[in-house]
Design a protein around this motif. Structure first.
Motif, short mmCIF file in Angstrom:
data_model
loop_
_atom_site.label_atom_id
_atom_site.label_comp_id
_atom_site.label_asym_id
_atom_site.label_seq_id
_atom_site.Cartn_x
_atom_site.Cartn_y
_atom_site.Cartn_z
N PRO A 154 0.71 -1.10 -0.03
CA PRO A 154 0.10 -0.09 0.01
C PRO A 154 0.91 1.35 -0.06
CG PRO A 154 0.17 -1.06 2.11
CD PRO A 154 0.64 -2.00 1.40
N LYS A 155 0.34 2.17 -0.85
CA LYS A 155 1.19 3.43 -0.90
C LYS A 155 1.11 4.38 0.69
CE LYS A 155 -0.60 5.38 -4.50
NZ LYS A 155 -0.60 6.26 -5.69
N TYR A 163 0.07 -3.26 5.82
CA TYR A 163 -0.28 -4.09 4.42
C TYR A 163 -2.03 -3.83 4.24
CZ TYR A 163 -0.50 -7.93 1.22
OH TYR A 163 -0.71 -8.71 0.16
N THR A 166 -4.54 -6.97 -1.55
CA THR A 166 -4.41 -6.32 -2.99
C THR A 166 -4.62 -7.33 -3.86
OG1 THR A 166 -1.96 -6.72 -2.85
CG2 THR A 166 -2.89 -4.53 -2.33
N THR A 271 -7.32 -2.16 -1.02
CA THR A 271 -7.12 -0.64 -1.39
C THR A 271 -6.56 -0.87 -3.05
OG1 THR A 271 -5.30 1.11 -1.17
CG2 THR A 271 -4.38 -0.97 -1.07
N ASP A 274 -1.85 1.52 -4.37
CA ASP A 274 -0.59 0.73 -4.21
C ASP A 274 0.78 0.81 -5.03
OD1 ASP A 274 -1.88 -0.63 -6.31
OD2 ASP A 274 -1.37 -2.33 -5.51
N SER A 310 -5.50 -0.99 -9.31
CA SER A 310 -4.38 -1.29 -8.41
C SER A 310 -3.14 -1.65 -9.27
CB SER A 310 -4.58 -2.22 -7.40
OG SER A 310 -4.63 -3.56 -7.86
#
Length: 376
Positions: A154-155, A163, A166, A271, A274, A310
Motif C-alpha cells: 500500500p502507498k 499492509y 491487494t 486498496t 498501491d 491497483s
C-alpha cells in the motif's frame, strides 16, 4: 477474433477481461459460479460473454471450451490442476497465475504429450520476475547469485501489518505457510517461509524481505547446476514479518486457514492505491570480471480504460495477457510445458499488454558494476 475463456471473475479476472476486450482482438467468455460477481462484471464489461457454471464440473466446462483457443485460470490455486486437465482434454491452451508449487508440478506432468501449450505461473511472481531474472542471468559467463525480490505494498500503510489486501487472500496465506524452494551453495533446498529476514533500501525507502513460497516458478530447475545461490523473497514494510509470525505460528492461525482468511477479509481493507516493487540482483563473472547487474522498478496504480486499477491488478493481469498474446502470435511454443523464462524480456515489454510494465516509455532502473553488494 480470438476466442478465449476466462475462469474467475474476481479482482484480477476483471482486469484480464477488460484488457483483452479493450484490445479489440479478443472475444472473452467469463465463467464463474458466483452470480453476484458476474452481475457486477456485467455492469463494467457489457461486452463480456458471461456464463454461470461451476468450473469444477468437467462436463459443463467442456461445453464452454468446445470452440475456444485458450483457457485462462484466474481462480484460487486448488483449481489449477483440474482446469489444466480440462484444457488438455479440450485441446486448448492453458494459462494461470498459480504460486502453488504442487499445482505447477502437476501441470508440468500433464504437459507431456499434450496437443496444446500449458503456461502456468503467468503473473508477477511467479511470472514476470522470472522473465526479468533469466534475462539478466543468461548474459553471465558464470553465475554466482540470483536474488529476486517482489512486493505489492500500500502507498499509505495505516495498520499494524503495514499492509492492505491487494490480491487473492488464499494465495497470500499459501505463500506465507508453504515451504520455499531455493538453491544454496549449488544444492536445491526447501527453506521455511517467513525466515531469512533481510533489510534493504530502494529510492530512499526502507523495506524488509523474507522467504515465501512459489515466487521462483521453474527457475530452480532451469538454473540448477549453473548458479551458486538462487532465492526469492517477498518485500514488505519493516515490521510486517514479525506480526505475521505471531498470527501464523504463535497464535497457530496457520493451522486454521479458513478462520485466518475470514479475519483478514473482515479486518484488512482492500486498496487500489498501491505500488509494486520489482528487484532482481544477479552477480557472477563476465569476461573474467566479477560483475553485478540489477533490474529494479516501481509500478504504481493507474487509470486504465477509465477505471482505477491497483498496481497488483495491472502487473498481474497484463503479464498473463502478454503471455497469451505472444503464444497466439506464434512467438512461444505451441505444445507442452512453457516456462516463464522461455519468454524473452524484450518481447514481453514490447507487447501491447507487457508495456504496462513500462510507464510512459520509461526504462527500468538497470545497473552494471564491478562490485557485489549483499542484501542485508
Amino acid at each position: 477474433m480470438r476466442q478465449v475463456t476466462l475462469v474467475g471473475a474476481g479482482k484480477i479476472g476483471e482486469v484480464i477481461a477488460d484488457l483483452l476486450i479493450a484490445s479489440g482482438d479478443y472475444a472473452v467468455t467469463v465463467v464463474d459460479r458466483d452470480a453476484q460477481r458476474l452481475a457486477r462484471l456485467a455492469q463494467v464489461l457489457p461486452a463480456a460473454n458471461l456464463c454461470q457454471i461451476d468450473a469444477g464440473d468437467a462436463t459443463q466446462l467442456a461445453t464452454v471450451l468446445s470452440d475456444q483457443q485458450a483457457l485462462i485460470n484466474a481462480c484460487p490455486f486448488d483449481l489449477s490442476a483440474p482446469l489444466a486437465e480440462a484444457a488438455v482434454a479440450a485441446r486448448v491452451h492453458y494459462f494461470d497465475l498459480t504460486e502453488d508449487v504442487g499445482s505447477a508440478r502437476a501441470i508440468r506432468a500433464l504437459a507431456d504429450g499434450a496437443a496444446c501449450a500449458l503456461v502456468p505461473q503467468c503473473g508477477l511472481a511467479p511470472g514476470f520476475i522470472s522473465i526479468a531474472a533469466y534475462d539478466l542471468a543468461r548474459s553471465f559467463d558464470e553465475l554466482h547469485d540470483v536474488h529476486m525480490r517482489v512486493g505489492a505494498l500500500p502507498k499509505f500503510p495505516s495498520n499494524g501489518l503495514k499492509y492492505n489486501l491487494t490480491w487473492s487472500t488464499d494465495g497470500l496465506i499459501n505463500e506465507y505457510l508453504n515451504p520455499c524452494e531455493a538453491i544454496v551453495g549449488g544444492m536445491l533446498k526447501e527453506m521455511p517461509a517467513l525466515e531469512e529476514l533481510e533489510h534493504f533500501s530502494l529510492d530512499g525507502d526502507d523495506y524488509e524481505a523474507f522467504n515465501t513460497s512459489g515466487g521462483l516458478g521453474t527457475l530452480c530447475d532451469t538454473l540448477q547446476g549453473r548458479v551458486r545461490n538462487l532465492n526469492y523473497r517477498t518485500v514488505r514494510y519493516v515490521g510486517h514479518r514479525d506480526v505475521m509470525k505471531l498470527l501464523l505460528h504463535d497464535l497457530r492461525l496457520g493451522e486454521r486457514r479458513a478462520l485466518l482468511k475470514e479475519i483478514f477479509e473482515s479486518s484488512i481493507p482492500v486498496t487500489l492505491q498501491d505500488v509494486v516493487l520489482v528487484f532482481v540482483n544477479v552477480s557472477g563473472l563476465k569476461d573474467g570480471l566479477l560483475m553485478q547487474e540489477t533490474y529494479a522498478r516501481k509500478i504504481y496504480n493507474r487509470v486504465i480504460g477509465g477505471r482505477q486499477r491497483s498496481a497488483i491488478q495491472v502487473t498481474t493481469a497484463s503479464a498473463i495477457c502478454a503471455a497469451l498474446d505472444l503464444l497466439l502470435d506464434g512467438r512461444l511454443p505451441q505444445q507442452g510445458f512453457v516456462r516463464q523464462e522461455d519468454i524473452p524480456l524484450d518481447a514481453f515489454l514490447d507487447n501491447r499488454f507487457g508495456r504496462h510494465y513500462v510507464i510512459d516509455g520509461e526504462e527500468p532502473h538497470t545497473v552494471a558494476s564491478g562490485g557485489l553488494r549483499q542484501m542485508r
